[in-house]
Design a protein around this motif. Sequence first.
Motif, PDB file in Angstrom:
ATOM      1  N   PRO A   1      17.118  61.172  50.829  1.00 17.88           N
ATOM      2  CA  PRO A   1      15.896  60.115  50.721  1.00 17.88           C
ATOM      3  C   PRO A   1      14.806  60.747  49.388  1.00 17.88           C
ATOM      4  CG  PRO A   1      16.251  60.692  53.178  1.00 17.88           C
ATOM      5  CD  PRO A   1      17.179  61.559  52.051  1.00 17.88           C
ATOM      6  N   ALA A   2      14.207  59.622  49.065  1.00 19.17           N
ATOM      7  CA  ALA A   2      13.079  59.946  48.052  1.00 19.17           C
ATOM      8  C   ALA A   2      12.033  60.333  48.296  1.00 19.17           C
ATOM      9  CB  ALA A   2      13.319  58.833  47.136  1.00 19.17           C
ATOM     10  N   THR A   3      11.499  60.672  49.644  1.00 21.49           N
ATOM     11  CA  THR A   3      10.140  60.671  50.107  1.00 21.49           C
ATOM     12  C   THR A   3       9.535  62.085  49.575  1.00 21.49           C
ATOM     13  OG1 THR A   3      11.090  61.517  52.189  1.00 21.49           O
ATOM     14  CG2 THR A   3      10.750  59.279  52.195  1.00 21.49           C
TER      15      THR A   3
ATOM     16  N   THR B   1      18.658  52.050  53.459  1.00 21.26           N
ATOM     17  CA  THR B   1      19.354  50.957  52.720  1.00 21.26           C
ATOM     18  C   THR B   1      20.767  51.498  52.378  1.00 21.26           C
ATOM     19  OG1 THR B   1      18.446  51.833  50.696  1.00 21.26           O
ATOM     20  CG2 THR B   1      17.375  49.787  51.670  1.00 21.26           C
ATOM     21  N   GLN B   2      21.223  52.418  52.888  1.00 18.05           N
ATOM     22  CA  GLN B   2      22.513  53.030  52.520  1.00 18.05           C
ATOM     23  C   GLN B   2      23.193  53.350  54.266  1.00 18.05           C
ATOM     24  OE1 GLN B   2      20.791  56.140  50.104  1.00 18.05           O
ATOM     25  NE2 GLN B   2      21.615  57.492  51.189  1.00 18.05           N
ATOM     26  N   ASP B   3      24.447  53.881  54.128  1.00 19.55           N
ATOM     27  CA  ASP B   3      25.137  54.258  55.187  1.00 19.55           C
ATOM     28  C   ASP B   3      24.809  55.572  55.403  1.00 19.55           C
ATOM     29  OD1 ASP B   3      27.201  54.025  57.433  1.00 19.55           O
ATOM     30  OD2 ASP B   3      28.401  54.934  56.295  1.00 19.55           O
ATOM     31  N   TRP B   4      24.578  55.988  57.061  1.00 20.76           N
ATOM     32  CA  TRP B   4      24.574  57.501  57.200  1.00 20.76           C
ATOM     33  C   TRP B   4      25.541  57.656  58.274  1.00 20.76           C
ATOM     34  CZ3 TRP B   4      21.816  60.557  54.106  1.00 20.76           C
ATOM     35  CH2 TRP B   4      20.724  60.118  53.232  1.00 20.76           C
TER      36      TRP B   4
ATOM     37  N   GLN C   1      10.757  47.987  51.487  1.00 16.93           N
ATOM     38  CA  GLN C   1      10.340  48.962  50.636  1.00 16.93           C
ATOM     39  C   GLN C   1      10.146  50.196  51.691  1.00 16.93           C
ATOM     40  OE1 GLN C   1       6.084  48.509  49.621  1.00 16.93           O
ATOM     41  NE2 GLN C   1       6.211  49.268  47.737  1.00 16.93           N
ATOM     42  N   ILE C   2       9.905  50.096  52.911  1.00 17.04           N
ATOM     43  CA  ILE C   2       9.997  51.172  53.867  1.00 17.04           C
ATOM     44  C   ILE C   2      11.268  51.629  54.226  1.00 17.04           C
ATOM     45  CG2 ILE C   2       9.195  52.053  56.088  1.00 17.04           C
ATOM     46  CD1 ILE C   2       7.038  50.226  56.022  1.00 17.04           C
ATOM     47  N   SER C   3      12.316  50.648  54.229  1.00 17.19           N
ATOM     48  CA  SER C   3      13.872  51.149  54.608  1.00 17.19           C
ATOM     49  C   SER C   3      14.114  51.725  53.418  1.00 17.19           C
ATOM     50  CB  SER C   3      14.361  49.593  54.597  1.00 17.19           C
ATOM     51  OG  SER C   3      14.102  49.139  56.036  1.00 17.19           O
ATOM     52  N   ARG C   4      13.932  51.494  52.164  1.00 13.21           N
ATOM     53  CA  ARG C   4      14.497  52.086  51.006  1.00 13.21           C
ATOM     54  C   ARG C   4      13.832  53.566  50.886  1.00 13.21           C
ATOM     55  NH1 ARG C   4      11.912  50.159  45.468  1.00 13.21           N
ATOM     56  NH2 ARG C   4       9.944  51.043  46.687  1.00 13.21           N
TER      57      ARG C   4
END
Length: 259
Positions: free
Chosen positions: A9-11, A91-94, A83-86
């Motif tokens: 994640p980019a957070t 927005t990807q598979d984990w 936006q929050i999901s990104r």
Amino acid sequence: MATGRTHRPATRSRGIPEATVARLPLYLRALTALSERSVPTVSSEELAAAAGVNSAKLRKDFSYLGSYGTRGVGYDVEYLVYQISRELGLTQDWPVVIVGIGNLGAALANYGGFASRGFRVAALIDADPAMAGKPVAGIPVQHTDDLEKIIKDNGVSIGVIATPAGAAQQVCDRLVSAGVTSILNFAPTVLSVPDGVDVRKVDLSIELQILAFHEQRKAGEETAAGDIGSLPASTPRVAAADDSADQGPDGDVPAVMPA
């Protein structure tokens, strides 16, 4: 669709505070409910109330995402969901593995909320040979002897530990050695992990103990109020100055709580 092994994640790189990150799932849950009702926009006050925070804090949190809303209109619900999901990496598979398929592990395996939020239960692992091959939530349980191979074959970076406390650290060490970098720990123990590995702890008994504390305090306040209310009118009241002797520096709680 990308897997959790190749992307993080980019957070953190965007400098979003951890406290804000912890609130993003609350906003997403409220926004998802609005989206399901086909609500196009929402004000900060309405969304804050639905998420259980104040509107000023919500606006500050959203500023880290670069989302400021439109005056007189509010926030676009669908865009905020994206936006929050990104930001949360949803927005990807984990792919996720659950280790320890007792009552709690089985309940987690059967939880439908994982898949709807981008988390795919890739494998269930247990140390009991009698469990091997048994399907739980439609997934055959595999033995811990194969843990490292399972992690590698499924590209897993998130592990869930639902073992007894005594086995949790060993399981954690094996997960980390196999390449897992994020762990959700349900075992009632503190895990030791190297730098670069994130651990989130869920301890239901601790939460219940905190609730018990609040219930006891409320019961004590009600008892005290009842005792005061039953005093005869002629009974002298304790001076307010005496009350401050047991209070802390802020005058609202004891400075030292009894052991």
